[in-house]
Enzyme design. Structure first.
Site, PDB file in Angstrom:
ATOM      1  N   GLU A  45      -4.921  16.444  -0.991  1.00  0.00           N
ATOM      2  CA  GLU A  45      -4.276  15.852  -2.160  1.00  0.00           C
ATOM      3  C   GLU A  45      -2.838  15.447  -1.837  1.00  0.00           C
ATOM      4  O   GLU A  45      -2.085  16.208  -1.224  1.00  0.00           O
ATOM      5  CB  GLU A  45      -4.292  16.864  -3.310  1.00  0.00           C
ATOM      6  CG  GLU A  45      -3.651  16.358  -4.596  1.00  0.00           C
ATOM      7  CD  GLU A  45      -3.680  17.391  -5.711  1.00  0.00           C
ATOM      8  OE1 GLU A  45      -3.342  17.035  -6.857  1.00  0.00           O
ATOM      9  OE2 GLU A  45      -4.047  18.562  -5.442  1.00  0.00           O
ATOM     10  N   LYS A 127      -4.760  10.409 -10.753  1.00  0.00           N
ATOM     11  CA  LYS A 127      -5.116  11.649 -11.445  1.00  0.00           C
ATOM     12  C   LYS A 127      -4.834  11.497 -12.934  1.00  0.00           C
ATOM     13  O   LYS A 127      -3.736  11.115 -13.328  1.00  0.00           O
ATOM     14  CB  LYS A 127      -4.304  12.798 -10.850  1.00  0.00           C
ATOM     15  CG  LYS A 127      -4.710  14.189 -11.312  1.00  0.00           C
ATOM     16  CD  LYS A 127      -3.910  15.248 -10.559  1.00  0.00           C
ATOM     17  CE  LYS A 127      -4.363  16.655 -10.890  1.00  0.00           C
ATOM     18  NZ  LYS A 127      -3.615  17.673 -10.117  1.00  0.00           N
ATOM     19  N   CYS A 161      -8.004  18.137  -7.484  1.00  0.00           N
ATOM     20  CA  CYS A 161      -7.573  19.456  -7.928  1.00  0.00           C
ATOM     21  C   CYS A 161      -8.189  19.837  -9.269  1.00  0.00           C
ATOM     22  O   CYS A 161      -9.403  19.828  -9.435  1.00  0.00           O
ATOM     23  CB  CYS A 161      -6.045  19.484  -7.958  1.00  0.00           C
ATOM     24  SG  CYS A 161      -5.304  21.130  -7.856  1.00  0.00           S
TER      25      CYS A 161
END
Length: 342
Positions: A45, A127, A161
């Site tokens: 990430e 995200k 995540c």
């Protein structure tokens, strides 16, 4: 698409001093993977230039300098970094999934980029909800990034995540029949409990989706922890939490996970296992009950400014947007049948 795919998950340390050094490590890992016959490689990430570990251990009032430095070294998409990584993907014939800090004018985003094996940039998704401390660093993405894309290794979807704790986000990708799910976590965060949670999360998604999961996490050296936090008492917060793994559609590890140090975790993916799993339980097919439960996804981009068509009124635009949202189901299976009279 062949029945066997060779996948790699890279557990690496970023270059916290020289952002160009992190890109160099990415290109080196792609070359190494190419020499080993890898078809797909996944990086952690926001690996380029680095994950903002500083934001987890220091209050916002004291992180201004580090935040500005992250801006200065963030990635523009498309731009020189994506050009270099795309060229490496093409040169070695590898599908590449890279996490970057993306800069879009005055904002940063946690962005996952998928390059096909011919170097084409297939997807750059942001995200949708940064977690806790991350909200001081990144803006929010929108539904346009919740897509599964066709690549040389099959249908690939990605989440970052704790997006994996949003079951509807996961279902959006499942309903698009992803075959390989890419997960990315920062690593070196929170301690062993974070690694345990990662394992539970990715194994559950593999079982529920009936797909392979390739997960990459980062790694910090002791020297890097000291560079981030001079006080050793803070090192516990930026230690552990690395769990690079490759999971089969049956929820099992294809190879033992990598939890310490740097390296490439490589495994052979037998794509026939997807059918084997879904024959018993297809969450978005014969095991679904869409007449009872279904997902509505608004996958339109959400720009800060929208130019209205000449002569349109707000009521007309709102009505049209409502109709579009009502009929947009995530699996795109809505069909309009016309009678012969039409």
């Amino acid at each position: 698409m062949t029945n066997m795919i060779r996948a790699a998950a890279a557990q690496l340390s970023p270059d916290l001093v020289n952002p160009g050094g992190t890109v160099t490590k990415v290109l080196g890992a792609i070359a190494e993977a190419g020499e080993k016959g890898v078809d797909l490689i996944v990086f952690p990430e926001t690996f380029v230039p680095w994950y903002p570990y500083f934001s987890f251990i220091y209050p916002p009032v004291s992180t201004g300098k580090d935040h500005v430095r992250l801006y200065d070294n963030a990635v523009v998409v498309p731009g020189p970094v994506t050009d270099a990584v795309g060229a490496a993907a093409r040169s070695h014939g590898i599908v590449v999934v890279l996490g970057v800090n993306e800069r879009d004018h005055g904002s940063l985003y946690n962005t996952q980029i998928i390059f096909d094996a011919d170097g084409t940039l297939k997807l750059a998704r942001r995200k949708i909800t940064p977690t806790f401390h991350e909200r001081m660093i990144w803006g929010q993405g929108d539904g346009s990034g919740l897509k599964v894309v066709d690549t040389r290794v099959g249908r690939v979807g990605a989440l970052a995540c704790w997006e994996h704790y949003n079951p509807l986000a996961r279902y959006a990708l499942m309903a698009q029949h992803e075959e390989i799910h890419v997960a990315q976590f920062p690593g070196s965060l929170v301690g062993p409990i974070f690694a345990e949670q990662i394992e539970v999360t990715i194994r559950h998604h593999a079982l529920e989706s009936g797909c392979f999961v390739v997960n990459a996490t980062g790694w910090l050296t002791p020297q890097q922890k000291t560079a981030i936090a001079a006080d050793p008492k803070l090192h516990k917060a930026i230690s552990g939490g690395s769990f690079t793994a490759i999971i089969s559609p049956e929820g099992s590890h294809v190879v033992p996970p990598l939890t310490e140090g740097e390296g490439l975790l490589i495994a052979e993916l037998d794509m026939g296992l997807i059918t084997k799993r879904k024959r018993m339980m297809d969450s978005v097919g014969h095991y679904a009950r869409p007449e009872l439960l279904r997902l509505l996804l608004d996958d339109r981009p959400a720009p800060a400014m929208q130019v209205l068509p000449f002569g349109s009124t707000q009521d007309e635009l709102a009505s049209r947007a409502g109709r579009e949202a009502e009929h947009r189901t995530v699996d795109q299976r809505v069909a309009v049948e016309r009678s012969p009279a039409d």
